[in-house]
Write a protein that holds these residues in place. Structure first.
Motif, PDB file in Angstrom:
ATOM      1  N   VAL A  78       0.855  -1.303  -0.030  1.00 15.70           N
ATOM      2  CA  VAL A  78      -0.184   0.013   0.019  1.00 15.70           C
ATOM      3  C   VAL A  78       0.898   1.349   0.139  1.00 15.70           C
ATOM      4  O   VAL A  78       1.790   1.293   0.911  1.00 15.70           O
ATOM      5  CB  VAL A  78      -0.971  -0.025   1.121  1.00 15.70           C
ATOM      6  CG1 VAL A  78      -1.797   1.428   1.455  1.00 15.70           C
ATOM      7  CG2 VAL A  78      -1.988  -1.166   1.220  1.00 15.70           C
ATOM      8  N   ALA A  79       0.598   2.055  -0.778  1.00 18.00           N
ATOM      9  CA  ALA A  79       1.456   3.227  -1.107  1.00 18.00           C
ATOM     10  C   ALA A  79       0.729   4.645  -0.560  1.00 18.00           C
ATOM     11  O   ALA A  79      -0.390   4.754  -0.882  1.00 18.00           O
ATOM     12  CB  ALA A  79       1.733   3.582  -2.408  1.00 18.00           C
ATOM     13  N   VAL A  80       1.300   5.317   0.453  1.00 20.23           N
ATOM     14  CA  VAL A  80       0.858   6.492   0.970  1.00 20.23           C
ATOM     15  C   VAL A  80       1.928   7.332   1.016  1.00 20.23           C
ATOM     16  O   VAL A  80       3.159   7.186   0.786  1.00 20.23           O
ATOM     17  CB  VAL A  80       0.256   6.104   2.470  1.00 20.23           C
ATOM     18  CG1 VAL A  80      -0.840   5.287   2.507  1.00 20.23           C
ATOM     19  CG2 VAL A  80       1.413   5.738   3.346  1.00 20.23           C
ATOM     20  N   THR A  81       1.531   8.762   1.166  1.00 16.12           N
ATOM     21  CA  THR A  81       2.595   9.799   1.228  1.00 16.12           C
ATOM     22  C   THR A  81       3.017  10.144   2.510  1.00 16.12           C
ATOM     23  O   THR A  81       2.169  10.379   3.424  1.00 16.12           O
ATOM     24  CB  THR A  81       2.129  10.994   0.488  1.00 16.12           C
ATOM     25  OG1 THR A  81       1.454  10.550  -0.799  1.00 16.12           O
ATOM     26  CG2 THR A  81       2.982  12.084   0.094  1.00 16.12           C
ATOM     27  N   PRO A  82       4.479  10.254   2.712  1.00 18.86           N
ATOM     28  CA  PRO A  82       4.542  10.782   4.143  1.00 18.86           C
ATOM     29  C   PRO A  82       4.406  12.146   4.227  1.00 18.86           C
ATOM     30  O   PRO A  82       4.472  13.181   3.349  1.00 18.86           O
ATOM     31  CB  PRO A  82       6.509  10.573   3.897  1.00 18.86           C
ATOM     32  CG  PRO A  82       6.805  10.413   2.605  1.00 18.86           C
ATOM     33  CD  PRO A  82       5.446   9.901   1.648  1.00 18.86           C
ATOM     34  N   GLY A  83       4.024  12.418   5.476  1.00 18.85           N
ATOM     35  CA  GLY A  83       3.625  13.969   5.938  1.00 18.85           C
ATOM     36  C   GLY A  83       4.505  15.011   5.717  1.00 18.85           C
ATOM     37  O   GLY A  83       4.267  16.041   5.662  1.00 18.85           O
TER      38      GLY A  83
END
Length: 104
Positions: free
Chosen positions: A65-70
């Motif tokens: 699962v790809a999410v974006t770092p804050g």
């Protein structure tokens, strides 16, 4: 001339957002930003990590699962946040949510 398409996209985004708002807390992402008009949710991962880049890398490697770092959005406090987008295909959003439940 695209009102029907616009309404359909808005409905799809709402369904995906609502699904994530229900499923992410079950996967350990209980602290979510209000979803008021954006196409993403900002999640506080401070209880799980203080390095959003490493956390995102681990999530991609282990759960797919790809999410974006804050840190891409907040240089001061983004290390403890990740951003989940829900503007992709509904089936992909649901699959990702399911993978996160197993990953937890």
């Amino acid at each position: 001339d695209c009102h029907d398409e616009l309404q359909a996209n808005g409905a799809r985004y709402r369904r995906s957002r609502d699904h994530l708002l229900r499923s992410l807390p079950e996967s350990g992402f209980a602290r979510l930003s209000p979803a008021e008009g954006a196409f993403y949710l900002f999640a506080d991962i401070g209880e799980r990590s203080n390095d959003s880049v490493a956390f995102c890398t681990r999530m991609l490697t282990e759960a797919g699962v790809a999410v974006t770092p804050g840190v891409d959005f907040d240089h001061d406090r983004g290390n403890r946040f990740v951003r989940f987008s829900y503007c992709g295909p509904e089936a992909d959003v649901r699959e990702a949510a399911g993978r996160l439940k197993m990953w937890r």
